[in-house]
Design an enzyme around this catalytic site. Structure first.
Site, PDB file in Angstrom:
ATOM      1  N   LYS A 116      -3.332  -9.930  -6.368  1.00  0.00           N
ATOM      2  CA  LYS A 116      -4.610 -10.267  -5.777  1.00  0.00           C
ATOM      3  C   LYS A 116      -6.088  -9.474  -6.134  1.00  0.00           C
ATOM      4  CE  LYS A 116      -5.464  -8.249  -1.624  1.00  0.00           C
ATOM      5  NZ  LYS A 116      -6.701  -8.142  -1.068  1.00  0.00           N
ATOM      6  N   LYS A 133     -10.316  -4.432  -3.744  1.00  0.00           N
ATOM      7  CA  LYS A 133     -11.527  -3.366  -4.046  1.00  0.00           C
ATOM      8  C   LYS A 133     -10.940  -1.924  -4.426  1.00  0.00           C
ATOM      9  CE  LYS A 133     -13.167  -4.282   0.137  1.00  0.00           C
ATOM     10  NZ  LYS A 133     -11.926  -3.814   1.351  1.00  0.00           N
ATOM     11  N   LYS A 172       0.777  -1.137  -0.126  1.00  0.00           N
ATOM     12  CA  LYS A 172       0.002   0.147  -0.024  1.00  0.00           C
ATOM     13  C   LYS A 172       0.847   1.176  -0.035  1.00  0.00           C
ATOM     14  CE  LYS A 172      -4.497  -1.677   0.732  1.00  0.00           C
ATOM     15  NZ  LYS A 172      -5.570  -2.153   1.507  1.00  0.00           N
TER      16      LYS A 172
HETATM   17  N1  AQP Z   1      -8.569 -11.303  -3.695  1.00  0.00           N
HETATM   18  C1  AQP Z   1      -9.179 -11.980  -2.698  1.00  0.00           C
HETATM   19  N2  AQP Z   1      -9.324 -13.301  -2.487  1.00  0.00           N
HETATM   20  C2  AQP Z   1      -9.695 -13.945  -1.234  1.00  0.00           C
HETATM   21  N3  AQP Z   1      -9.980 -13.147  -0.200  1.00  0.00           N
HETATM   22  C3  AQP Z   1      -9.762 -11.770  -0.279  1.00  0.00           C
HETATM   23  N4  AQP Z   1      -9.810 -10.620   0.538  1.00  0.00           N
HETATM   24  C4  AQP Z   1      -9.701  -9.525   0.022  1.00  0.00           C
HETATM   25  N5  AQP Z   1      -9.278  -9.888  -1.312  1.00  0.00           N
HETATM   26  C5  AQP Z   1      -9.155 -11.036  -1.422  1.00  0.00           C
HETATM   27  C6  AQP Z   1     -10.431 -10.852   1.797  1.00  0.00           C
HETATM   28  O1  AQP Z   1     -11.395 -10.159   2.221  1.00  0.00           O
HETATM   29  C7  AQP Z   1     -11.405  -9.561   3.246  1.00  0.00           C
HETATM   30  C8  AQP Z   1     -11.275  -7.957   3.073  1.00  0.00           C
HETATM   31  O2  AQP Z   1     -10.645  -7.304   4.014  1.00  0.00           O
HETATM   32  P1  AQP Z   1     -10.324  -5.924   3.906  1.00  0.00           P
HETATM   33  O3  AQP Z   1     -11.268  -5.203   2.992  1.00  0.00           O
HETATM   34  O4  AQP Z   1     -10.176  -5.335   5.409  1.00  0.00           O
HETATM   35  O5  AQP Z   1      -9.030  -5.755   3.273  1.00  0.00           O
HETATM   36  P2  AQP Z   1      -8.129  -6.308   2.126  1.00  0.00           P
HETATM   37  O6  AQP Z   1      -7.652  -7.536   2.304  1.00  0.00           O
HETATM   38  O7  AQP Z   1      -6.743  -5.293   1.840  1.00  0.00           O
HETATM   39  O8  AQP Z   1      -9.113  -6.222   0.991  1.00  0.00           O
HETATM   40  P3  AQP Z   1      -9.111  -5.783  -0.591  1.00  0.00           P
HETATM   41  O9  AQP Z   1     -10.293  -6.367  -1.351  1.00  0.00           O
HETATM   42  O10 AQP Z   1      -7.883  -5.930  -1.108  1.00  0.00           O
HETATM   43  O11 AQP Z   1      -9.386  -4.184  -0.177  1.00  0.00           O
HETATM   44  P4  AQP Z   1      -8.452  -2.959  -0.563  1.00  0.00           P
HETATM   45  O12 AQP Z   1      -8.391  -2.715  -1.927  1.00  0.00           O
HETATM   46  O13 AQP Z   1      -9.224  -1.927   0.022  1.00  0.00           O
HETATM   47  O14 AQP Z   1      -7.282  -3.156   0.485  1.00  0.00           O
HETATM   48  C9  AQP Z   1     -10.187  -9.891   4.084  1.00  0.00           C
HETATM   49  O15 AQP Z   1     -10.632 -11.168   4.932  1.00  0.00           O
HETATM   50  C10 AQP Z   1      -9.431 -10.425   3.054  1.00  0.00           C
HETATM   51  O16 AQP Z   1      -8.441 -11.308   3.180  1.00  0.00           O
END
Ligand code: AQP
Length: 336
Positions: free
Chosen positions: A203, A206, A110
């Site tokens: 990965k 969002k 990040k």
């Molecule tokens: N690509 C993925 N495959 C499987 N699991 C995933 N998670 C996120 N991306 C994938 C799981 O969904 C939850 C989301 O947690 P979060 O929003 O707190 O943070 P994150 O892991 O950083 O999710 P994103 O989608 O990547 O969001 P941004 O872009 O905002 O950082 C967690 O359980 C995560 O493991």
């Protein structure tokens, strides 16, 4: 068991968030005490629009319920409504070595992605996450694979706190037995890491390009468009091979998780048929799978009072547990 997990309202939830995290939350509700929150304090660590945050929080709650969370069974609330998260986060900061935070993969990724906004919150994120879980004395944390390292830190902070302040042998604090259990991460073997549609080596996230994600409430047209233009690999054969065919392998994983068929069964079904036909079928499967989600979302979007009531009750139940833990923590740390 007490189960704790949350998702940031940084954008709409995608199929990776569902297949990696929420899908395992649903059955866990049956036999456990589950605490699921919208992690709005975490969402402040990347650039965001304050005017859109409340709407994003509401959409995350809608996604939780549309995907099958039951407010009668689980405690559902918004993190910032229970101030003890931030309070315990601060206290845990004082026992967390800074080097542990600097080596976190998510922090490194990040900081590269948001070069203009490398704030202290981004570095400190996993400590707040530890507070999120330990506040409820969570025993298991169902998450995607990317969060494994953070859950390891939660365990290490729980252990450190217990050794420092809660062990009968400790010269510091109140002693009197352990305060925190060391929570296990629950990570699915299949679905724990769904990859981006536009770059299958990354990965699905969002906060990336919307074309790289299938959002839970995408229209059938958008789902089809995104899947049909998803990056695939050279060759024509629909075969699972994560190193040589990361794009097709990712789509096969999604296909398998949405239909319950094994990847071998799907490969067999598409022998001699090529990528185009396979993607068309995956688009149909996905549109169909997500249809009840879209229907539920439309219904819930108009039920403002119902949603507010879920969050009010959830925050009340969460607060009762949180205050109990904070009383014990403060006593052991010499704050009361
Ligand atoms: N690509 C993925 N495959 C499987 N699991 C995933 N998670 C996120 N991306 C994938 C799981 O969904 C939850 C989301 O947690 P979060 O929003 O707190 O943070 P994150 O892991 O950083 O999710 P994103 O989608 O990547 O969001 P941004 O872009 O905002 O950082 C967690 O359980 C995560 O493991």
């Amino acid at each position: 068991m007490r189960i704790v997990s949350g998702i940031q309202p940084t954008s709409q939830l995608h199929i990776g968030n569902y297949l990696g995290a929420i899908k395992q939350w649903i059955p866990l509700q049956e036999k456990n005490e589950c605490v699921f929150f919208v992690a709005d304090l975490h969402a402040l660590t990347i650039p965001y629009d304050p005017e859109k945050l409340q709407q994003a929080i509401k959409e995350t709650v809608i996604a939780y319920i549309a995907a099958g969370l039951d407010p009668e069974k689980s405690i559902i609330f918004v993190q910032s409504q229970v101030k003890e998260h931030a309070e315990l986060g601060w206290l845990l900061n004082t026992i967390c070595p800074i080097g542990e935070l600097q080596r976190m993969t998510q922090y490194k990724d990040k900081s590269k992605k948001f070069k203009e906004n490398i704030n202290a919150g981004l570095l400190d994120y996993p400590v707040l996450q530890a507070a999120d879980v330990l506040l409820y004395k969570g025993e298991a944390v169902p998450v995607g694979k990317d969060q494994e390292q953070h859950v390891e830190l939660i365990r290490s902070l729980a252990k450190k706190f217990n050794q420092k302040f809660a062990s009968p042998a400790s010269s510091l604090g109140g002693g009197g037995g352990i305060t925190f259990k060391e929570p296990a991460s629950l990570i699915l073997k299949e679905g724990g890491k769904i990859m981006s549609l536009t770059d299958p080596k990354k990965k699905m996230s969002k906060s990336d390009d919307p074309k790289s994600c299938i959002f839970l409430f995408d229209s059938p047209e958008d789902i089809t468009k995104k899947i049909m233009s998803a990056e695939t690999d050279s060759g024509k054969e629909v075969r699972y091979n994560i190193t040589k065919k990361p794009g097709i392998s990712n789509l096969l994983t999604i296909y398998s998780l949405l239909t319950g068929k094994t990847t071998q069964q799907i490969e067999k079904e598409f022998t001699g048929k090529g990528y185009g036909e396979f993607k068309k079928s995956l688009a149909e499967v996905t549109v169909q799978y997500l249809e009840p989600f879209r229907r539920k979302q439309k219904e819930l979007a108009t039920r403002e009072v119902y949603l507010q009531e879920i969050l009010r009750k959830g925050a009340g139940r969460a607060l009762t547990i949180a205050q109990e833990t904070m009383k014990e923590v403060k006593q052991k740390m010499g704050l009361s």
